[in-house]
Design a protein around this motif. Structure first.
Motif, short mmCIF file in Angstrom:
data_model
loop_
_atom_site.label_atom_id
_atom_site.label_comp_id
_atom_site.label_asym_id
_atom_site.label_seq_id
_atom_site.Cartn_x
_atom_site.Cartn_y
_atom_site.Cartn_z
N GLY A 71 0.82 -1.20 0.00
CA GLY A 71 0.00 0.00 0.00
C GLY A 71 0.86 1.25 0.00
O GLY A 71 2.09 1.19 0.09
N ARG A 72 0.22 2.37 -0.06
CA ARG A 72 0.96 3.63 -0.12
C ARG A 72 1.69 3.92 1.18
O ARG A 72 2.85 4.38 1.16
N ARG A 73 1.06 3.68 2.30
CA ARG A 73 1.73 3.92 3.58
C ARG A 73 2.92 2.97 3.74
O ARG A 73 3.99 3.38 4.25
N ALA A 74 2.74 1.72 3.31
CA ALA A 74 3.86 0.77 3.39
C ALA A 74 5.01 1.22 2.51
O ALA A 74 6.19 1.12 2.90
N TYR A 75 4.68 1.72 1.32
CA TYR A 75 5.75 2.20 0.43
C TYR A 75 6.49 3.37 1.06
O TYR A 75 7.73 3.44 1.00
N LEU A 76 5.76 4.31 1.67
CA LEU A 76 6.43 5.45 2.29
C LEU A 76 7.29 5.01 3.47
O LEU A 76 8.35 5.61 3.73
N ALA A 77 6.87 3.96 4.17
CA ALA A 77 7.72 3.42 5.25
C ALA A 77 9.00 2.84 4.67
O ALA A 77 10.10 3.04 5.21
N VAL A 78 8.88 2.10 3.54
CA VAL A 78 10.07 1.57 2.86
C VAL A 78 10.97 2.71 2.41
O VAL A 78 12.21 2.65 2.57
N LEU A 79 10.38 3.77 1.85
CA LEU A 79 11.16 4.93 1.40
C LEU A 79 11.92 5.56 2.56
O LEU A 79 13.11 5.92 2.42
N ALA A 80 11.26 5.72 3.71
CA ALA A 80 11.92 6.31 4.87
C ALA A 80 13.09 5.45 5.32
O ALA A 80 14.18 5.96 5.65
#
Length: 396
Positions: A71-80
């Motif tokens: 999901g989008r939140r999971a992707y942003l966590a990966v990005l961080a």
């Protein structure tokens, strides 16, 4: 920036995300990949693998936003996490964080989520760069300052844009509601106007047909009663006229309520109908009439309009003029047909005339781009001229 998405906003937001991905890859991961080439093999290949991983995750989230795995939140966590790891490998990754910052606003629904996730990414980037060196080195290279300033500026700008978009959406909703309300009011106004026009049309038709017929019946009945004892033959004739007028009124009433075909004039028979109307008038009133009524091929609306004008004019002559002679002239020239009704009665002042008849004739002719001209003065008789453009076929 995150926003309350409207039905028509999806294509525009997706387009912005695609452009951001292209710019992010060119100015974020690629320069970072070039910078890590001088590091040791472990750091180099580890960092390159993380950059490829986050780039692939970005593509998946962009092209398949509803996938159940990422999901989008999971992707942003990966990005961080990748930002923190990359900052550790390069002793700071302020540039990559700055280029990645818009994603935290493009892939979240609420400003709070964007501020929180971008803040976490900023913290990971700062601490990742500080693990292998002291804080003073972070200040000397500017990574800490740039990251913190970028986070604060991004949060402030994002909140401002979000507020601006919310206000724009509220204004749009308000305008949409006002437009819907205006449309409803306009539809109601059109409905009222249509109803008023229909009432006016029915009033004109009733005045020109039923009311005139009933007036004739009253006059004929009075004449028949007066002649009942002294002139039985005249009385019988009046009764026949009453019967004929009543039948005609019944036919007109059926036309008005829609149970009979509209139009009181058969095709091509205007002259015959006008002649019959004039003969009935002279028979009922005893006035002398002259007429020139050539056969003219006219469309149905024009024939009906001319007939109604003649009926109204003859009714006015009977009720008001005190005339002894009536003249009717039907003529045509290229593109125009004229019906003239004259009498030698006592006349009147046209400007002072009040009543439904003349106004009704004017409106009826105006609907067909025609014109009514009334010429009269006290003691000089009256001339009524109806002018209409000609049409070879019936209007729809």
């Amino acid at each position: 920036m995150t926003q309350r998405q409207q039905p028509g906003d999806r294509p525009t937001l997706d387009r912005i995300r695609r452009w951001n991905m292209a710019c992010w890859i060119l100015l974020g991961p690629l320069p970072t990949a070039v910078a890590v080439l001088d590091e040791s093999s472990a750091r180099k290949y580890g960092t390159l693998g993380l950059l490829v991983l986050v780039a692939l995750c970005h593509v998946v989230v962009l092209t398949r936003p509803d996938n159940p795995v990422l999901g989008r939140r999971a992707y942003l966590a990966v990005l961080a996490l990748v930002l923190g790891a990359t900052s550790y490998s390069l002793d700071g990754a302020a540039a990559l964080y700055v280029m990645s910052l818009p994603q935290f606003w493009l892939y979240t629904r609420a400003p709070r989520d964007a501020v929180t996730l971008s803040g976490a990414a900023a913290a990971l980037a700062v601490f990742g760069g500080a693990i292998g060196q002291d804080w003073s080195s972070q200040f000397r290279t500017g990574n800490l300052v740039v990251t913190v300033v970028a986070y604060v500026a991004g949060a402030g700008l994002g909140l401002w844009v979000h507020r601006f978009i919310d206000q724009s959406n509220e204004r749009q909703e308000q305008l949409t509601e006002e437009l819907a309300s205006t449309r409803e009011e306009l539809a109601a106004a059109y409905q009222r106007q249509g109803a008023a026009e229909e009432r006016e049309r029915l009033a004109r038709e009733i005045h020109d047909t039923l009311a005139q017929g009933f007036a004739s019946i009253v006059v004929l009945a009075e004449a028949a009663r007066a002649a009942a004892e002294g002139d039985p033959e005249r009385c019988a004739q009046q009764l026949i006229s009453i019967e004929q007028t009543a039948r005609e009124n019944l036919a007109e009433a059926r036309v008005l309520v829609g149970s009979a075909p509209k139009g009181a004039v058969a095709a091509g028979s205007l002259a015959t109908t006008l002649r019959r109307t004039l003969d009935r008038f002279t028979q009922d009133t005893g006035l002398t009439a002259t007429a020139e009524l050539p056969d003219i091929d006219l469309d149905q609306h024009t024939r009906v309009a001319l007939l109604r004008c003649m009926q109204e004019s003859l009714a006015n002559i009977r009720k008001h003029s005190g005339a002894a002679t009536v003249g009717v002239l039907l003529s045509a020239s290229p593109g125009v047909v004229e019906l003239e009704i004259t009498d030698d009665g006592h006349g009147f002042v046209v400007e002072d005339a009040r009543g439904f008849g003349l106004d009704g004739m004017r409106r009826r002719l105006a609907e067909l781009d025609g014109e009514l001209t009334v010429t009269s003065s006290p003691g000089e008789g009256t001339r009524v001229l109806a002018t209409l453009p000609t049409h070879s076929q019936d209007r729809p």
